[in-house]
Enzyme design. Structure first.
Site, PDB file in Angstrom:
ATOM      1  N   LYS A 113      10.926  22.709  50.649  1.00  0.00           N
ATOM      2  CA  LYS A 113       9.621  22.700  51.337  1.00  0.00           C
ATOM      3  C   LYS A 113       9.008  24.098  51.300  1.00  0.00           C
ATOM      4  CE  LYS A 113       7.566  22.212  55.983  1.00  0.00           C
ATOM      5  NZ  LYS A 113       7.776  21.811  57.398  1.00  0.00           N
ATOM      6  N   ASP A 143       2.245  27.100  58.431  1.00  0.00           N
ATOM      7  CA  ASP A 143       2.033  25.799  59.074  1.00  0.00           C
ATOM      8  C   ASP A 143       1.334  25.990  60.416  1.00  0.00           C
ATOM      9  OD1 ASP A 143       2.083  23.210  59.936  1.00  0.00           O
ATOM     10  OD2 ASP A 143       4.261  23.138  60.307  1.00  0.00           O
ATOM     11  N   LYS A 161      -0.900  23.564  66.269  1.00  0.00           N
ATOM     12  CA  LYS A 161       0.263  23.987  67.052  1.00  0.00           C
ATOM     13  C   LYS A 161      -0.191  24.854  68.219  1.00  0.00           C
ATOM     14  CE  LYS A 161       3.865  24.056  63.496  1.00  0.00           C
ATOM     15  NZ  LYS A 161       4.728  23.074  64.147  1.00  0.00           N
ATOM     16  N   ASP A 185       7.899  28.718  57.256  1.00  0.00           N
ATOM     17  CA  ASP A 185       7.966  27.287  56.943  1.00  0.00           C
ATOM     18  C   ASP A 185       8.112  27.027  55.434  1.00  0.00           C
ATOM     19  OD1 ASP A 185       8.200  24.790  58.083  1.00  0.00           O
ATOM     20  OD2 ASP A 185       6.053  24.347  58.032  1.00  0.00           O
ATOM     21  N   ASP A 215       0.698  17.717  61.762  1.00  0.00           N
ATOM     22  CA  ASP A 215       1.750  18.728  61.854  1.00  0.00           C
ATOM     23  C   ASP A 215       3.079  18.222  61.260  1.00  0.00           C
ATOM     24  OD1 ASP A 215       2.882  21.146  62.444  1.00  0.00           O
ATOM     25  OD2 ASP A 215       3.079  20.790  64.599  1.00  0.00           O
ATOM     26  N   GLU A 238       3.771  17.660  58.271  1.00  0.00           N
ATOM     27  CA  GLU A 238       3.257  17.831  56.913  1.00  0.00           C
ATOM     28  C   GLU A 238       4.358  18.020  55.875  1.00  0.00           C
ATOM     29  OE1 GLU A 238       3.757  20.232  58.933  1.00  0.00           O
ATOM     30  OE2 GLU A 238       4.717  21.703  57.637  1.00  0.00           O
ATOM     31  N   ARG A 298       7.167  16.460  55.297  1.00  0.00           N
ATOM     32  CA  ARG A 298       7.567  15.198  54.649  1.00  0.00           C
ATOM     33  C   ARG A 298       6.491  14.698  53.693  1.00  0.00           C
ATOM     34  NH1 ARG A 298       8.260  12.483  60.459  1.00  0.00           N
ATOM     35  NH2 ARG A 298       8.628  14.655  60.966  1.00  0.00           N
TER      36      ARG A 298
HETATM   37  N1  BES Z   1       7.570  23.248  60.376  1.00  0.00           N
HETATM   38  C1  BES Z   1       7.620  22.365  61.478  1.00  0.00           C
HETATM   39  C2  BES Z   1       9.001  22.210  62.081  1.00  0.00           C
HETATM   40  C3  BES Z   1       9.515  23.398  62.850  1.00  0.00           C
HETATM   41  C4  BES Z   1       9.026  23.703  64.094  1.00  0.00           C
HETATM   42  C5  BES Z   1      10.539  24.143  62.330  1.00  0.00           C
HETATM   43  C6  BES Z   1       9.543  24.769  64.791  1.00  0.00           C
HETATM   44  C7  BES Z   1      11.069  25.205  63.043  1.00  0.00           C
HETATM   45  C8  BES Z   1      10.568  25.535  64.270  1.00  0.00           C
HETATM   46  C9  BES Z   1       7.160  20.973  61.057  1.00  0.00           C
HETATM   47  O1  BES Z   1       6.184  20.951  60.089  1.00  0.00           O
HETATM   48  C10 BES Z   1       6.597  20.319  62.257  1.00  0.00           C
HETATM   49  O2  BES Z   1       5.622  20.789  62.762  1.00  0.00           O
HETATM   50  N2  BES Z   1       7.239  19.251  62.698  1.00  0.00           N
HETATM   51  C11 BES Z   1       6.809  18.551  63.854  1.00  0.00           C
HETATM   52  C12 BES Z   1       6.975  17.090  63.593  1.00  0.00           C
HETATM   53  C13 BES Z   1       6.390  16.220  64.660  1.00  0.00           C
HETATM   54  C14 BES Z   1       4.872  16.349  64.661  1.00  0.00           C
HETATM   55  C15 BES Z   1       6.807  14.811  64.407  1.00  0.00           C
HETATM   56  C16 BES Z   1       7.679  19.006  65.019  1.00  0.00           C
HETATM   57  O3  BES Z   1       8.869  19.195  64.835  1.00  0.00           O
HETATM   58  O4  BES Z   1       7.133  19.191  66.102  1.00  0.00           O
HETATM   59 ZN    ZN Z   2       6.064  22.536  58.832  1.00  0.00          ZN
HETATM   60 MN    MN Z   3       4.237  21.090  60.902  1.00  0.00          MN
END
Ligand code: BES
Ligand code: ZN
Ligand code: MN
Length: 498
Positions: A267, A272, A279, A290, A349, A351, A353
Site C-alpha cells: 500500500k 491519507d 480524519k 501510510d 478513509d 482507501e 483496500r
Molecule cells: N491508513 C489508515 C489506517 C491507520 C490508521 C493506520 C491509524 C495506522 C494508524 C486507513 O486508511 C484508515 O483510515 N482506515 C480506517 C478504516 C475505517 C474507515 C473502516 C480506520 O482504521 O479507521
Molecule cells: Zn490509509
Molecule cells: Mn484511510
C-alpha cells in the site's frame, strides 16, 4: 563494509574495539574471560568494584587495557546468565555501537557471538548483530539544515566464532544481515520522508533507480491513463481528489529463470487525509507513513537485489495521495474495480483496500507462487495487536504458518488473525457488490475479507502493519518492518538459509 569471522582470541586481535559481555554475579562472557586473563584480572576487578555494570543495555568503553591489543574494549551488560536470549543479545550489540558512535572506530570485533543465546546459531547471531548495528547507526537527517554529525568511520566488522566449521555460516549471516539492514534503512527513509517529497512519483523514481544498472531487476511505472485502460476504477477513485498523479509501480526481479514469482504488493498512500471522510486533526501528520507497505516491499526488493537471491520476486505498488476536494470521491459513490466487481465507497478513509484490490487483480498476470500484500490498513489492527506484532491473514493455512515462522526467525514478529464468511458478510451493500467498510466490529479482519474477494484462486496472505510500521512519540520514525519478515520468507523459499 567488510565483514570477517575469526577464531582468534579477543585479546590478540588488532582491532579498534572488541565487544565483550559480562553477566550478573560477576560472571564473564567468553570474550570477557579472555580479556580478563590477559589483563591479569582487570575486568573482574572493575566488575566487583561496580565500575562496570552487567545490566542489559549498559556499556562501558575501556581504553588501554593491559595485555590487550585492541585500543578499546566495549564491555556490555548481559544480565543473568540463565536469562540470556536473543532480545538481550541485540540490545547488547546496540548498546556497544551506541557507545562507540562518535568515536573514530574503524574496525570492530564482536565476541558476543560466542555466547550461548538460547540455541541461536552462529548464522543468526552474526546476522542479528549486523542488523542491530544498522538499526543503531540509522539516522534520518536529510531534511535538517546545518552541519551534520559525521558518522563513525567504520569499515570492518568482525564476529568471533568458536570453531572454524562455523565460519561460512557466520559469514553468510553477516552478508544476509547486511542486505536486510540495507532494505530496512531504505524502508525507514521512505517512511520518514514527508509527503510533500515522498509522492507517488517519488516512489516511482526510487523504484526505477533501484533497477538502474541491475540486469536482474526491471521497473515499469503505469500512469493514470494506463490504469484507466485496465479498468482500475477502484484505485483511481482514491486519487480523484488530488492534483498529485497516481502511479502503479511494477518491479520484477529474476533470479531463478522461469519459476513462478512471489508477488509482494505494498500500500502506497503517500498521505491519507481520509478524503471527504476527513480524519481528525491530532497526529494526522503520521499519515505520511501510510505508504509504509510500499516502503516495506521496495525495501525487501532492495534486500533481495543486494543479496542476489536465486528467486523470482515481483513488487507491485499502487501509489496515490488521498485528499478531499470538489473532485474527490464522496461517501456513497459506487466504483467498478478491475475485477469487474462494484464497490460502494461508504467511507473514503477506507482507501487502502480500494487501491490494493486493483493491484491484486493486476498481479494475477504473474501467476504468483504466492502473493503477499502489506499495508498500514486499519486502526483496528493497532487496537487488536498494538505496536508489537504484524497481523497475518491468509486464505492458505500453510502460507500463514510460513510467514508466522519467518517472523519469529527474523525477530520481526507477526500473529495470525482469522478470515471467514461470517466476517465477510459485514461488507454487504444494498447498492453494489460490496461496501468498502464492514462496521464497527473486527475492522482488521473485515478489511482482510474485502481483499480476499479479489484473490480467488491465488495463495494469498495479507499483512496489516498499521501498528508496526512506525513508532510514535519522542522516537517517531519508520521501523523498516516488515522487511526482515518478508526477506526471511524469501531466504527460506530459495534455500539460502544454512
Ligand atoms: N491508513 C489508515 C489506517 C491507520 C490508521 C493506520 C491509524 C495506522 C494508524 C486507513 O486508511 C484508515 O483510515 N482506515 C480506517 C478504516 C475505517 C474507515 C473502516 C480506520 O482504521 O479507521
Ligand atoms: Zn490509509
Ligand atoms: Mn484511510
Amino acid at each position: 563494509m567488510e565483514y570477517f569471522t575469526t577464531t582468534s582470541k579477543a585479546s590478540k586481535r588488532a582491532a579498534d574495539c572488541v565487544i565483550v559481555g559480562v553477566y550478573a554475579r560477576n560472571k564473564l562472557g567468553a570474550g570477557a574471560a579472555d580479556i580478563d586473563t590477559s589483563s591479569k584480572g582487570h575486568l573482574s576487578a572493575l566488575l566487583k568494584s561496580g565500575d562496570i555494570s552487567s545490566a542489559p543495555g549498559r556499556c562501558r568503553i575501556l581504553t588501554g587495557v593491559p595485555g590487550v591489543r585492541a585500543r578499546r574494549v566495549a564491555v556490555v551488560g548481559l544480565g543473568k546468565f540463565s536469562k540470556m536470549n536473543s532480545t538481550i543479545y541485540k540490545k547488547a550489540v546496540a548498546a556497544a555501537i551506541t557507545a562507540l558512535d562518535g568515536s573514530k572506530t574503524k574496525k570492530i570485533l564482536n565476541t558476543l557471538t560466542l555466547e550461548p543465546v538460547d540455541g541461536t546459531s552462529p548464522y543468526y547471531l552474526a546476522r542479528h548483530s549486523v542488523e542491530a548495528m544498522g538499526d543503531t547507526l540509522y539516522r534520518f537527517t536529510e531534511m535538517k539544515s546545518g552541519r551534520k554529525k559525521k558518522p563513525m568511520p567504520l569499515s570492518s566488522y568482525g564476529h568471533s566464532i568458536a570453531k572454524r566449521g562455523d565460519a561460512a555460516k557466520a559469514a553468510r549471516g553477516a552478508q544476509h544481515g547486511d542486505g536486510i539492514a540495507k532494505g530496512v534503512s531504505l524502508a525507514k527513509d521512505l517512511g520518514n520522508l514527508p509527503a510533500n517529497v515522498c509522492t507517488p512519483s517519488y516512489l516511482a523514481r526510487v523504484a526505477k533507480k533501484l533497477a538502474a544498472g541491475n540486469g536482474k531487476l526491471t521497473t515499469k511505472v503505469l500512469n493514470e491513463a494506463e490504469m484507466k485502460r485496465l479498468g482500475m476504477g477502484s484505485l483511481l477513485s482514491v486519487t480523484a481528489g488530488t492534483a498529485e498523479p497516481a502511479k502503479l509501480i511494477v518491479m520484477q526481479y529474476k533470479g531463478a529463470g522461469s519459476d513462478k514469482p512471489v508477488v509482494l504488493v505494498g500500500k502506497g498512500v503517500t498521505f491519507d487525509t481520509g478524503g471527504i471522510s476527513l480524519k481528525p486533526g491530532p497526529a494526522m501528520d503520521e499519515m505520511k507513513f501510510d505508504m509504509c507497505g510500499a516502503a516495506g516491499v521496495i525495501g525487501t526488493m532492495a534486500a533481495v537485489a543486494t543479496m542476489k537471491l536465486p528467486i523470482n520476486v515481483n513488487v507491485v505498488v499502487p501509489a496515490v495521495e488521498n485528499m478531499p476536494s470538489s473532485t474527490a470521491t464522496k461517501p456513497g459513490d459506487i466504483v467498478k474495480s478491475m475485477s469487474g466487481q462494484t464497490i460502494e465507497v461508504l467511507n473514503t478513509d477506507a482507501e487502502g483496500r480500494l487501491i490494493l484490490c486493483d493491484a491484486l487483480t493486476y498481479s494475477r498476470r504473474f501467476k504468483p507462487a504466492a502473493i503477499i500484500d502489506v499495508a498500514t490498513l486499519t486502526g483496528a489492527c493497532v487496537v487488536a495487536l498494538g505496536a508489537h506484532r504484524t497481523a497475518i491473514m491468509s486464505n492458505n493455512d500453510a502460507l500463514r504458518e510460513e510467514i508466522f515462522a519467518a517472523g519469529d526467525a527474523a525477530e520481526d514478529r507477526g500473529w495470525p488473525m482469522p478470515l471467514g464468511d461470517e466476517y465477510a458478510a459485514q461488507l454487504k451493500s444494498n447498492f453494489a457488490d460490496m461496501a468498502n467498510i464492514g462496521g464497527p466490529g473486527g475492522g482488521a479482519v473485515t478489511a482482510g475479507c474485502f481483499l480476499g474477494k479479489f484473490t480467488d484462486g491465488m495463495d494469498w496472505a495479507h499483512l496489516d502493519i498499521a501498528g508496526t510500521a512506525w513508532k510514535s512519540g519522542a522516537r517517531k520514525g519508520g521501523s523498516g518492518r516488515p522487511v526482515p519478515m518478508l526477506t526471511q520468507v524469501l531466504l527460506a523459499r530459495c534455500g539460502a538459509l544454512p
